[in-house]
Design an enzyme around this catalytic site. Structure first.
Site, PDB file in Angstrom:
ATOM      1  N   ASP A  51       6.073   0.868   8.385  1.00 41.90           N
ATOM      2  CA  ASP A  51       7.109  -0.091   8.654  1.00 41.90           C
ATOM      3  C   ASP A  51       7.968   0.308   9.658  1.00 41.90           C
ATOM      4  O   ASP A  51       9.030   0.045   9.908  1.00 41.90           O
ATOM      5  CB  ASP A  51       8.088  -0.286   7.256  1.00 41.90           C
ATOM      6  CG  ASP A  51       7.822  -1.827   6.435  1.00 41.90           C
ATOM      7  OD1 ASP A  51       6.963  -2.388   7.027  1.00 41.90           O
ATOM      8  OD2 ASP A  51       8.420  -1.732   5.502  1.00 41.90           O
ATOM      9  N   ASP A  76      11.042   2.330  -8.091  1.00 38.40           N
ATOM     10  CA  ASP A  76      10.333   3.116  -9.018  1.00 38.40           C
ATOM     11  C   ASP A  76      10.639   2.990 -10.441  1.00 38.40           C
ATOM     12  O   ASP A  76       9.933   2.903 -11.381  1.00 38.40           O
ATOM     13  CB  ASP A  76      10.020   4.551  -8.392  1.00 38.40           C
ATOM     14  CG  ASP A  76      11.188   5.157  -7.775  1.00 38.40           C
ATOM     15  OD1 ASP A  76      12.490   4.657  -8.269  1.00 38.40           O
ATOM     16  OD2 ASP A  76      11.306   6.298  -7.403  1.00 38.40           O
TER      17      ASP A  76
END
Length: 673
Positions: A238, A391
């Site tokens: 990214d 997460d």
């Protein structure tokens, strides 16, 4: 020139900086010492005045420069619209009140007024000032002290509950060690002679502008011991730097030429941070051919046998959704900041993760160094971009869907710790604001889920409230606000066991998983209290959805785990440059050549023994206002405690204030280049 004459010399008519008085030594003419004319005396005074003005001008100029420099570096990491300013205003208000109270108490101390006697007979009060002071004591005792006492008792109860939770976790860890409980393979799950028996594994390496570490993570993943046709590595870049994108593409092509099944992927629309990156990668058509997915952050370097130690646990265990490995740190001894972080994370992995994994089959996914069953990800809704802790989000949703987790304490993956306080502070803000966001979003789902009542209670009261909300709340409120205020309110004074004995005992429990850190017991205790302001602020921003709770800042890396001989590195870069002579990579070749030249120059400079000094990047110290405000508040309270001869209260406040001062001036860890 006559002995008693005076010559005044000036370089410029409007500047007296070079003015000199030339005359004979007065000691040679003791009889003429007093024969100084008014004109001479006037010039002498003018010279002294000019020197004084020049000195003051230099001081003012230096102070202005320092203030301008500090203003430039104060809290650059914070959003100007964030609610952190309200916290800073609150700290300033407490500081102003404490300074005023200290001034009053100093006057009362030297006036020898009785500081403890409130119900003093009116006929013994002499003067308006003393009468006002006694009225303040009465008001403080009747109205302020009860409120502070109630708040301190409430925080003390929370403190004891959290301490009990920490003790239970340690006892659980001791039981695991004593009974030698660990996840074991029930059968031979993989035929090493038959590559087709190896399950299909997808490796994902998300990264964003991480120039220092991309090579080591790609290289480590490419060397995993697994059949080449049963593994695919996705490099999910990214980065917004075109030059860095070219370098990462080249690194991927190098390993692809060696036969590694690896691809480079870059999003044109980069939304959702890491969660968006992972979510986008899972939409590829070829993902349906894979059974498991392993995630490594850009600074993680797994050992070649990582997959052989983790993936076999899924065999014969269809309810298993996640296998999490432990982190180890290549730079844990780099400075005091990394040593203190290592204490915290060793306890987290050795105690928290292991105990929750053994007794509950659930824990928070650490975001990396873990293997997921792709079916578990898909049935739990996949990666969501709604929080900065994607997460933990997927772990909670998978747990609500009935999936079990396994934690392997003996499988370690090397990574880096933040070496600067600014980077660590931003990381901790994200880690403590995200869970509160997630709690608000997941609470209805937890209540409506079909898991057992005790699992719901564990999620709500232990996993979220106690360890994510109560811990930062009481540590900041009790030790950074209530304790210094009680120095000015003797009726609400905290006992020694709250500020000294129990915290030291809990700190000892935290250090047990890393016994080599025992000499850092006191610095660890002080630093944890210092970090409470950051964690409290993050918790509040996440709970009430302030703007800073949605910020994602990539933790700065140094690439220490990839440092090697500079000559070998330069040779490798030159080979890459020679191999890529295609016209489409001309720009890349130039970049490689420039980097090779820079590395070569650095090597030559080092070999010359310092004859040529390399041009270093300027390192600057940040100034953290909230930490400095709390430092002065605690030091003011320490001064008040000193007047009352409180002993341990004074020393605790003094050293805690100095700890805040060191952190506020960014004197811990590495400075930012």
């Amino acid at each position: 020139m006559a002995p008693n004459s005076v010559a005044v010399t000036m370089e410029k008519p409007d500047n007296f900086s070079l003015l000199e008085i030339n005359g004979s030594d007065p000691s040679s003419f003791p009889d003429k010492r007093k024969s100084i004319s008014p004109k001479q005396f006037s010039w002498f005074l003018l010279l002294k005045a000019h020197r004084l003005i020049s000195c003051l001008s230099w001081l003012v100029s230096s102070v202005k420069k320092r203030i301008a420099f500090s203003a430039k570096n104060i809290n650059e990491e914070e959003d100007p619209k964030s609610r952190g300013k309200q916290m800073y205003r609150f700290i300033k208000a407490c500081l102003v009140i404490s300074i005023i109270a200290l001034s009053i108490e100093i006057v009362a101390h030297f006036k020898k007024w009785n500081l403890d006697l409130i119900n003093r007979p009116s006929w013994e009060v002499y003067g308006l000032v003393e009468w006002s002071y006694m009225a303040w004591l009465s008001f403080r005792s009747d109205y302020i002290a009860p409120l502070v006492i109630s708040l301190s008792r409430f925080c003390t109860v929370l403190f004891l509950i959290q301490s009990l939770d920490r003790l239970v976790l340690c006892l659980g860890c001791f039981w695991i060690k004593f009974k030698k409980i660990e996840p074991k393979l029930t059968e031979e799950s993989i035929d090493l002679e038959d590559p087709s028996s190896f399950p299909m594994v997808l490796i994902q390496i998300p990264m964003c502008n991480e120039r220092e570490v991309y090579e080591q993570s790609i290289g480590a993943a490419s060397q995993l011991d697994w059949p080449k046709d049963r593994i695919l590595i996705q490099v999910l870049d990214d980065s917004d730097d075109p030059n860095l994108q070219l370098l990462i593409k080249e690194e991927v092509s190098v390993w692809a030429e060696k036969g590694v099944n690896i691809i480079y992927r870059h999003r044109l629309i980069r939304t959702g941070y890491k969660a968006g990156n992972l979510k986008s990668a899972m939409t590829c058509d070829y993902v349906k051919d894979y059974e498991f997915v392993t995630i490594f952050d850009a600074d993680f370097t797994p050992n070649p046998d990582f997959l052989k130690k983790t993936v076999p646990h899924f065999k014969g265990n269809p309810e298993l959704g996640l296998v999490q490995a432990r982190w180890s740190f290549v730079n844990k001894d780099e400075n005091l900041l990394t040593r203190l972080q290592n204490i915290n994370l060793c306890f987290h992995f050795e105690v928290e993760q292991q105990v929750n994994g053994v007794f509950l089959n659930f824990f928070g996914f650490n975001g990396t160094a873990g293997v997921w069953r792709i079916k578990a990800l898909e049935e739990s809704g996949g990666w969501l971009e709604r929080t900065t802790v994607e997460d933990m989000d997927i772990a909670v949703r998978a747990h609500l869907n009935g999936w079990k987790f396994i934690y392997l304490n003996d499988v370690e993956v090397t990574c880096e710790l933040p070496e600067s306080y600014e980077a660590y502070k931003k990381q901790q803000h994200r880690w403590h604001s995200g869970p509160m966001q997630l709690f608000r979003l997941c609470l209805p789902s937890i209540i409506k889920s079909k898991i057992s009542v005790w699992k719901k209670a564990n999620l709500i009261f232990l996993f979220f409230l106690l360890r994510k909300l109560i811990l930062p709340f009481y540590s900041f409120t009790l030790f950074c606000i209530i304790l210094p205020l009680t120095m000015f309110i003797p009726e609400a004074e905290l006992p020694l066991w709250i500020i000294c004995y129990v915290p030291i005992f809990i700190s000892l429990l935290n250090i047990l998983p890393s016994p080599k850190s025992f000499p850092f017991l006191v610095p660890y205790l002080l630093f944890e209290n210092t970090m409470s302001i950051t964690k409290f602020n993050a918790m509040i921003s996440g709970l009430f959805q302030f703007g800073s709770a949605y910020e994602w800042v990539v933790t700065k890396k140094t690439g220490r785990s990839s440092e090697s001989d500079l000559l070998a590195f330069a040779e490798k870069e030159e080979k890459l440059h020679r191999r890529n002579s295609e016209s489409g990579l001309e720009l890349l070749s130039k970049l490689k050549e420039q980097e090779t030249n820079l590395v070569g120059q650095e090597t030559v400079k080092k070999s010359l023994g310092g004859l040529m000094r390399p041009k270093n990047k300027k390192k600057t110290n940040m100034v953290f206002k909230k930490e400095l405000g709390l430092a002065f508040l605690l030091l003011t309270a320490a001064a008040r405690s000193f007047l009352s001869a409180h002993g341990l209260h004074f020393y605790f406040l003094l050293f805690q204030g100095l700890s805040f001062l060191v952190v506020g001036l960014d004197l811990i860890g590495e400075q930012i280049s």
